[in-house]
Enzyme design. Structure first.
Site, short mmCIF file in Angstrom:
data_model
loop_
_atom_site.label_atom_id
_atom_site.label_comp_id
_atom_site.label_asym_id
_atom_site.label_seq_id
_atom_site.Cartn_x
_atom_site.Cartn_y
_atom_site.Cartn_z
N ASN A 2 0.87 -1.18 0.00
CA ASN A 2 0.00 0.00 0.00
C ASN A 2 0.91 1.23 0.00
OD1 ASN A 2 -1.83 2.04 0.46
ND2 ASN A 2 -2.25 1.47 2.59
N TRP A 3 1.03 1.85 -1.17
CA TRP A 3 1.92 3.01 -1.29
C TRP A 3 1.36 4.23 -0.57
CZ3 TRP A 3 2.84 2.99 -7.33
CH2 TRP A 3 3.66 1.91 -7.66
N LYS A 4 0.07 4.22 -0.25
CA LYS A 4 -0.61 5.40 0.30
C LYS A 4 -0.40 6.58 -0.67
CE LYS A 4 -0.06 3.41 4.82
NZ LYS A 4 0.06 3.60 6.25
N HIS A 52 -9.63 2.05 4.95
CA HIS A 52 -8.34 2.18 5.63
C HIS A 52 -8.49 3.19 6.78
CE1 HIS A 52 -4.18 3.05 6.50
NE2 HIS A 52 -3.87 1.93 5.87
N GLU A 96 -6.70 5.45 7.86
CA GLU A 96 -6.35 6.84 7.56
C GLU A 96 -7.52 7.57 6.92
OE1 GLU A 96 -2.80 5.86 5.44
OE2 GLU A 96 -1.83 5.30 7.33
N GLU A 149 -5.84 -4.18 10.79
CA GLU A 149 -4.75 -3.22 10.93
C GLU A 149 -4.97 -2.39 12.20
OE1 GLU A 149 -2.64 -2.29 7.07
OE2 GLU A 149 -4.38 -0.98 7.09
N GLY A 175 2.43 2.54 10.74
CA GLY A 175 3.44 3.59 10.58
C GLY A 175 4.17 3.95 11.86
N SER A 212 3.19 -1.87 10.44
CA SER A 212 4.64 -1.99 10.67
C SER A 212 5.22 -3.36 10.31
CB SER A 212 4.98 -1.61 12.12
OG SER A 212 4.67 -0.25 12.36
N GLY A 261 2.77 -1.03 4.31
CA GLY A 261 2.84 0.38 3.93
C GLY A 261 4.26 0.81 3.64
P1 PGA Z 1 2.73 0.55 7.63
O1 PGA Z 1 1.27 0.78 7.03
O2 PGA Z 1 3.25 -0.75 7.08
O3 PGA Z 1 3.54 1.73 7.17
O4 PGA Z 1 2.59 0.50 9.12
C1 PGA Z 1 0.38 -0.29 6.86
C2 PGA Z 1 -0.94 0.19 6.31
O5 PGA Z 1 -1.42 1.25 6.72
O6 PGA Z 1 -1.53 -0.45 5.44
#
Ligand code: PGA
Length: 252
Positions: A8-10, A94, A96, A167, A173, A212, A233
């Site tokens: 997931n590049w976001k 997600h 976010e 998640e 993150g 993470s 991510g």
């Molecule tokens: P992260 O993000 O691996 O940077 O913790 C995971 C995600 O939000 O899908």
């Protein structure tokens, strides 16, 4: 079920960098039995598809979709538009988006169902915040998020078979990954809810862990019962490092 790793590049990589990432990743040696996907920003889907050429891997996905296929919804992108890129999957809900854009369980459910109707697999993200975890509400929160989408008419079969991604918000993150043993308890609860709804067919729904994940800890998740794969991510932003993560996920 084959194990899955999704990048997931976001909000990273416009068309130029997305194309370069795909070309670099195509040079990586990858485990044959691993399903590998990458969730790309809308504006970079065409470039990613073009750079993929005839290569089937990684599967392409989007990071969100609206619940209507077209209409007066300025700025939104509908599943029928995404279908033109021959996407395999699309993230929905997600944390976010729930956090910064106010997405509710109801919106997430509508998006997941709309994607299924267009033959795109929704990856439905669920997870508790740090405060909810500290209050001991993890299972209650996750079950409620899942129930919202199950009761909206989610189906198992066909091209749009869903995936679930657990998640924990506090692990995203943060570098503070949730241990595989702690995640396992939640994965079991998710699996139980899916079995209650779908019976045996629940076994067709992969339940991924995200938060993470990196090349060092990935193998532990992959070898834990009821964890069918991972959503990655920041450790997916470098194509070579992500290739290494995929090899670590399923050692030869
Ligand atoms: P992260 O993000 O691996 O940077 O913790 C995971 C995600 O939000 O899908």
């Amino acid at each position: 079920m084959r194990k899955t790793v999704i990048a997931n590049w976001k909000m990273h990589y416009g068309p130029v960098k997305a194309g370069a990432w795909i070309r670099a990743f195509r040079r990586e040696r990858l485990p044959k039995d691993l399903e590998i996907g990458v969730a790309v920003p809308f504006v970079s889907l065409a470039a990613a598809r073009a750079s993929l050429g005839r290569a089937g891997v990684p599967y392409l996905g989007a990071q969100d979709a609206f619940w209507a296929n077209e209409g007066a919804f300025t700025g939104e992108i509908g599943p029928a538009m995404l279908k033109e890129f021959a996407l395999s999957f699309c993230l929905v809900g997600h944390s976010e988006r729930r956090q910064h854009l106010g997405e509710t369980d109801d919106m997430v459910a509508k998006k997941a169902i709309a994607l299924q109707k267009n033959g795109i697999r929704p990856i439905i993200c669920v997870g508790e915040t740090d405060a909810q975890r500290k209050k001991g509400e993890t299972l209650k929160v996750v079950r409620a998020q899942l129930a919202a989408v199950l009761s909206a008419g989610l189906k198992v079969d066909g091209a749009g078979c869903p995936m679930i991604a657990y998640e924990p918000v506090w692990a995203i993150g943060s570098g503070k990954a949730c241990s595989a043993q702690e995640a396992k308890v939640v994965h079991e609860a998710i699996h139980e809810a899916l079995v209650k709804k779908f019976g045996k067919s629940a076994n067709e729904i992969p339940v991924l862990y995200g938060g993470s994940v990196d090349a060092r800890n990935v193998a532990e998740y992959m070898s834990t019962t009821h964890i069918d794969g991972v959503l990655v991510g920041s450790a997916s932003l470098d194509p070579r490092a992500f290739g290494m993560l995929c090899r670590a996920a399923l050692p030869a």
